[in-house]
Design a protein around this motif. Structure first.
Motif, PDB file in Angstrom:
ATOM      1  N   CYS A 642     -19.072   0.277   8.554  1.00 22.29           N
ATOM      2  CA  CYS A 642     -19.495  -1.035   8.739  1.00 22.29           C
ATOM      3  C   CYS A 642     -21.046  -0.757   8.189  1.00 22.29           C
ATOM      4  O   CYS A 642     -21.690  -2.008   8.738  1.00 22.29           O
ATOM      5  CB  CYS A 642     -19.243  -1.696   9.905  1.00 22.29           C
ATOM      6  SG  CYS A 642     -17.456  -1.711   9.767  1.00 22.29           S
ATOM      7  N   GLY A 643     -21.913   0.351   7.890  1.00 20.84           N
ATOM      8  CA  GLY A 643     -23.446  -0.092   7.782  1.00 20.84           C
ATOM      9  C   GLY A 643     -24.016  -0.444   8.764  1.00 20.84           C
ATOM     10  O   GLY A 643     -25.219  -0.568   9.349  1.00 20.84           O
ATOM     11  N   ILE A 644     -23.901  -0.006  10.060  1.00 18.57           N
ATOM     12  CA  ILE A 644     -25.311  -0.537  11.443  1.00 18.57           C
ATOM     13  C   ILE A 644     -25.993   0.878  11.594  1.00 18.57           C
ATOM     14  O   ILE A 644     -25.120   1.845  12.078  1.00 18.57           O
ATOM     15  CB  ILE A 644     -23.707  -0.733  12.507  1.00 18.57           C
ATOM     16  CG1 ILE A 644     -22.933  -1.682  12.231  1.00 18.57           C
ATOM     17  CG2 ILE A 644     -24.957  -0.834  13.922  1.00 18.57           C
ATOM     18  CD1 ILE A 644     -22.093  -2.061  13.333  1.00 18.57           C
ATOM     19  N   HIS A 645     -26.918   0.371  11.738  1.00 19.66           N
ATOM     20  CA  HIS A 645     -28.225   1.077  11.780  1.00 19.66           C
ATOM     21  C   HIS A 645     -29.019   0.511  13.631  1.00 19.66           C
ATOM     22  O   HIS A 645     -28.975  -0.261  13.463  1.00 19.66           O
ATOM     23  CB  HIS A 645     -28.752   1.347  10.855  1.00 19.66           C
ATOM     24  CG  HIS A 645     -28.771   1.439  10.017  1.00 19.66           C
ATOM     25  ND1 HIS A 645     -27.890   3.367   8.623  1.00 19.66           N
ATOM     26  CD2 HIS A 645     -27.712   0.847   8.767  1.00 19.66           C
ATOM     27  CE1 HIS A 645     -26.983   2.609   8.161  1.00 19.66           C
ATOM     28  NE2 HIS A 645     -26.837   1.829   7.391  1.00 19.66           N
ATOM     29  N   VAL A 646     -29.470   1.599  13.822  1.00 20.08           N
ATOM     30  CA  VAL A 646     -30.136   1.127  15.368  1.00 20.08           C
ATOM     31  C   VAL A 646     -31.684   2.133  14.868  1.00 20.08           C
ATOM     32  O   VAL A 646     -31.866   2.810  14.492  1.00 20.08           O
ATOM     33  CB  VAL A 646     -29.578   1.308  16.310  1.00 20.08           C
ATOM     34  CG1 VAL A 646     -30.798   1.095  17.939  1.00 20.08           C
ATOM     35  CG2 VAL A 646     -28.165   1.243  16.270  1.00 20.08           C
ATOM     36  N   ARG A 647     -32.581   1.143  15.402  1.00 21.95           N
ATOM     37  CA  ARG A 647     -34.392   1.514  15.610  1.00 21.95           C
ATOM     38  C   ARG A 647     -34.216   1.753  16.908  1.00 21.95           C
ATOM     39  O   ARG A 647     -33.570   1.096  17.894  1.00 21.95           O
ATOM     40  CB  ARG A 647     -34.763  -0.056  14.669  1.00 21.95           C
ATOM     41  CG  ARG A 647     -34.682   0.204  13.326  1.00 21.95           C
ATOM     42  CD  ARG A 647     -35.833  -0.122  12.757  1.00 21.95           C
ATOM     43  NE  ARG A 647     -35.650  -0.814  11.173  1.00 21.95           N
ATOM     44  CZ  ARG A 647     -35.212  -1.952  10.550  1.00 21.95           C
ATOM     45  NH1 ARG A 647     -34.533  -2.766  11.057  1.00 21.95           N
ATOM     46  NH2 ARG A 647     -35.606  -2.021   9.021  1.00 21.95           N
ATOM     47  N   SER A 648     -35.639   3.006  16.563  1.00 22.26           N
ATOM     48  CA  SER A 648     -36.033   2.730  18.470  1.00 22.26           C
ATOM     49  C   SER A 648     -36.836   1.418  18.495  1.00 22.26           C
ATOM     50  O   SER A 648     -37.051   2.114  20.570  1.00 22.26           O
ATOM     51  CB  SER A 648     -36.848   4.132  17.961  1.00 22.26           C
ATOM     52  OG  SER A 648     -38.397   3.858  17.094  1.00 22.26           O
ATOM     53  N   ASP A 649     -36.658   0.493  18.626  1.00 25.52           N
ATOM     54  CA  ASP A 649     -37.601  -0.559  19.370  1.00 25.52           C
ATOM     55  C   ASP A 649     -36.453  -1.390  19.951  1.00 25.52           C
ATOM     56  O   ASP A 649     -36.639  -2.119  20.350  1.00 25.52           O
ATOM     57  CB  ASP A 649     -38.056  -1.241  18.397  1.00 25.52           C
ATOM     58  CG  ASP A 649     -37.819  -1.952  16.579  1.00 25.52           C
ATOM     59  OD1 ASP A 649     -36.543  -1.610  16.995  1.00 25.52           O
ATOM     60  OD2 ASP A 649     -38.001  -2.544  16.361  1.00 25.52           O
ATOM     61  N   GLY A 650     -34.904  -0.968  19.644  1.00 22.19           N
ATOM     62  CA  GLY A 650     -34.191  -1.690  19.699  1.00 22.19           C
ATOM     63  C   GLY A 650     -33.251  -2.244  18.889  1.00 22.19           C
ATOM     64  O   GLY A 650     -32.308  -3.201  18.911  1.00 22.19           O
ATOM     65  N   SER A 651     -34.043  -2.620  17.833  1.00 17.09           N
ATOM     66  CA  SER A 651     -33.462  -3.135  16.887  1.00 17.09           C
ATOM     67  C   SER A 651     -32.649  -2.709  16.096  1.00 17.09           C
ATOM     68  O   SER A 651     -32.010  -1.874  16.268  1.00 17.09           O
ATOM     69  CB  SER A 651     -34.707  -4.326  15.849  1.00 17.09           C
ATOM     70  OG  SER A 651     -35.419  -3.113  15.448  1.00 17.09           O
TER      71      SER A 651
END
Length: 713
Positions: A642-651
């Motif tokens: 499903c291609g979900i990625h999380v960044r450290s800023d919460g986005s």
């Protein structure tokens, strides 16, 4: 009395239900688990239970069976749930249905049986309950990888039989033995087992170890009987517990089904539901998550609750291996964040440079150092904070160090940051990495190992990211990672397209799947990625039913040594490789490998240690038949397919691949960093929904979701 429970909606609607028609798991390994313990329920005998475990008490040798008119009830088909199994069978003129469950809060199981006379005449037949085996209790150090030692043979002629004081039925009381480290018995901690039955007039034939009674049943009518087995210590009021269970079996079944419903809801309160037009992909998703039920314990005898063990249903692997628990490194923070933090603290408390697991009774360490420990604990800390934004966790103190300080410590294990970077020589301890069975023939993987050195690169990146999230950046970690990246080519053989390891000054090759564990870390560039991935073909690493842990051309290949030695692979490893292939854009290869193992979800009630790659078979020479790391399959579907990625800023940015083993799919109610959204893929496009809002884009494009605070601005 309880026949309505044979038709429970859970056998139709629960996402973890499994039916016998497609099963390939050995019947000896089919069992169920509850809050406190486990019991095996081999379906060939529809009214048989064996190996009751309630740590620290064990009835490994227990064998209990109900017979009608002298015959075993030959099992025909069965329907499985995590804490119960419905079996059907026949014995002569009798049709039988049985339901075995582990009610919550109880120290054992209940077996409910309905015998139906399918003849044209009244039948008078004896009901026999055979009881055999033995009991024991074992100290903390015994509850590691293996099933606890066989609890011996206890001649049930020495048992006492009586009727319950207030309720209905008969019971047997058995006393076993307890063992300290030296194996000496301590009478004051002897275990006790109570076998109860709803029939009040059963006689005990001691020399044959039989409880017996007789009844006449008219044609088409049924005879219902309930049996229970509860296991605990001398100080426990087990007779009262068994009496309560036999006084109202329906209440026990009701409680067991209610517990399953609640536990299933607990899991999906944190995790999304998944559907696609490929039923096998759907099955893999839900089948992989079943160990969140099977391997989570509320046993008050454990050093902490809840506790996640590595295994469950066979009574083995009750410790928690760091490498195996970390198989759900990106899901644990979503499904059970507080328990995940508790497990991280426990792993930091033990010396991860001298051990690989924690024991359930006292939280003590066990085993030697596994060299991937540092990667695993760093990843657990990183994803716990990344996926929940819980930076305060980094300031918690364990044994005099903050979590952040522990992260920095584990990043530097085996290194000296005051000196130039070197490729680490793991020496003879390398045997703990692959544990190859053919090492005695000289096929080793030790010394300066490329995969472990390459994975140190990611360790430094994990630690740096953790330091940034903790507000105390440590740039030296990035510098060290860069130095290490420059050294790794020293082990590369460009002609072979593979890495060498150095053992006793000699360069050798071991074509192990471990070389695919650092594809997406950034430590290697695309030309090296391409040459490594070129080996993922049907001549070397692939077979019809999966990925091999060692190339079929490597002389170290051993069909029996499935997890790391070639015959198949540890289930977790396949998912790690598939996820990294998706992360670096090799979508066709990722989808191909994932498609080869979809049978895991349709042919097994639960996934264990390893599965073969060249045949449909779960590894049989291991007690680890329900591994917590199987959740990695769902993890790969969420974050890879499903291609979900999380960044450290919460986005969160979403970029599904164009190639996956389905035509269309939906991931519903993903909950990350205060966001709640769904992802749908169909017709070459993907749609992301948040509440009433929906945005659609072409596959290959990406979409960013801001965390609630930023979105509000």
């Amino acid at each position: 009395m309880f026949s309505a429970y044979f038709e429970s909606s859970a056998f139709r609607d629960n996402p973890f239900v499994f039916r016998s028609e497609m099963n390939i798991l050995l019947e000896r390994d089919i069992g169920i688990a509850g809050e406190k313990g486990t019991v095996l329920t081999p379906p060939e005998g529809a009214a048989v239970i064996t190996r009751l475990e309630n740590c620290p008490w064990s009835a490994t040798g227990l064998s209990l069976e109900a017979r009608i008119d002298g015959e075993r009830i030959q099992g025909r088909d069965w329907t499985w749930l995590p804490n119960g199994i419905l079996r059907q069978g026949k014995a002569g003129n009798w049709q039988a249905k049985t339901l075995t469950m582990l009610p919550p809060g109880r120290n054992g199981c209940i077996l409910c049986i309905e015998f139906t006379n399918i003849s044209d005449t009244p039948l008078e037949a004896p009901l026999q309950i055979t009881v055999g085996g033995g009991l024991a209790s074992y100290p903390a150090h015994v509850w590691g990888f293996d099933v606890v030692p066989h609890s011996g043979y206890l001649h049930f002629a020495s048992l006492t039989t009586d009727r319950f004081d207030k309720g209905k039925g008969t019971y047997l009381k058995a006393i076993g033995h307890s063992h300290n480290v030296a194996g000496e018995p301590y009478a004051e901690t002897d275990p006790m087992c109570i076998i109860g039955c709803t029939e009040p007039d059963m006689s005990w034939f001691a020399n044959a170890e039989l409880l017996e009674t007789t009844r006449t049943v008219k044609p088409g009518e049924s005879w219902q009987v309930a049996v229970c087995a509860v296991l605990g210590g001398q100080t426990d009021d087990l007779v009262r517990e068994a009496e309560e269970m036999m006084a109202d079996p329906e209440k026990e079944l009701e409680a067991a089904f209610a517990w399953l419903k609640k536990d299933t809801e607990r899991i999906f309160a944190g995790l999304p539901h998944f559907t696609s037009d490929n039923p096998a992909l759907n099955a893999l998703y839900y089948r992989s998550l079943v160990t969140y039920c099977l391997n989570r314990w509320e046993n008050p005898n454990y050093y902490t609750t809840p506790f996640y063990s590595t295994g469950s249903v066979t009574g083995g692997c009750m410790c928690s291996y760091l490498w195996d628990y970390a198989g759900g490194i990106m899901l644990h923070p979503l499904v059970d964040s507080e328990t995940n933090k508790k497990m991280i603290r426990s792993f930091l408390h033990v010396d991860l440079c001298k051990s690989f697991a924690i024991l359930p009774l006292d939280g003590a360490p066990t085993g030697p150092w596994y060299h991937i420990n540092q990667e695993k604990v760093l990843g657990m800390i990183y994803y716990q904070v990344l996926l929940n934004g819980d930076t305060a966790f980094l300031e918690e103190v364990v044994d005099g160090r903050t979590i952040l300080e522990w992260a920095l410590f584990h990043a530097g294990v085996g290194d000296d940051l005051s000196k130039p970077a070197v490729l680490m020589d793991y020496g003879d301890g390398g045997k703990s990495h692959l544990e190859l069975r053919r090492e005695y023939l000289g096929y080793v993987y030790k010394g300066v190992m490329p995969d472990l050195n390459a994975r140190r690169y990611r360790n430094f990146l994990f630690a740096y990211a953790i330091s940034v999230m903790g507000g105390k950046p440590e740039p030296i970690l990035l510098e060290r990672a860069a130095e290490l990246k420059k050294l790794l080519p020293e082990l590369w053989d460009d002609e072979a397209g593979w890495y060498d390891f150095i053992w006793k000054g000699e360069r050798q090759k071991r074509y192990t799947v471990q070389m695919y564990k650092f594809l997406s870390s950034g430590v290697i560039d695309k030309p090296v990625q391409e040459k490594l991935i070129a080996h993922l073909n049907d001549t070397e690493f692939l077979s019809r039913y999966g990925l091999h842990s060692i190339s079929k051309l490597d002389p170290a290949y051993d069909q029996i040594d499935i997890d790391n030695g070639g015959g198949g692979i540890c289930t977790l490893f396949t998912m790690q490789v598939v996820l990294q292939l998706y992360e670096i854009g090799y979508e066709e290869m990722a989808s191909d490998i994932l498609s080869r193992v979809l049978w895991w979800g349709t042919r097994l009630p639960y996934m264990g240690d390893s599965c073969a790659a060249n045949m449909l078979m779960q590894r049989v020479d291991t007690p680890l038949q329900a591994g917590i790391s199987s959740v990695s399959c769902a993890q790969t579907i969420v974050f890879g397919v499903c291609g979900i990625h999380v960044r450290s800023d919460g986005s969160v940015y979403i970029k599904p691949p164009k190639v996956f083993p389905a035509g269309e799919l939906e991931l519903k109610d993903v909950k990350i960093r205060g966001l709640c959204f769904s992802v749908e893929i169909r017709g070459g496009k993907f749609t992301v929904r948040q509440g009433e809002e929906a945005v659609t884009k072409d596959l290959g494009e990406s979409l960013e979701l801001l965390p609630p605070v930023q979105a509000a601005k």
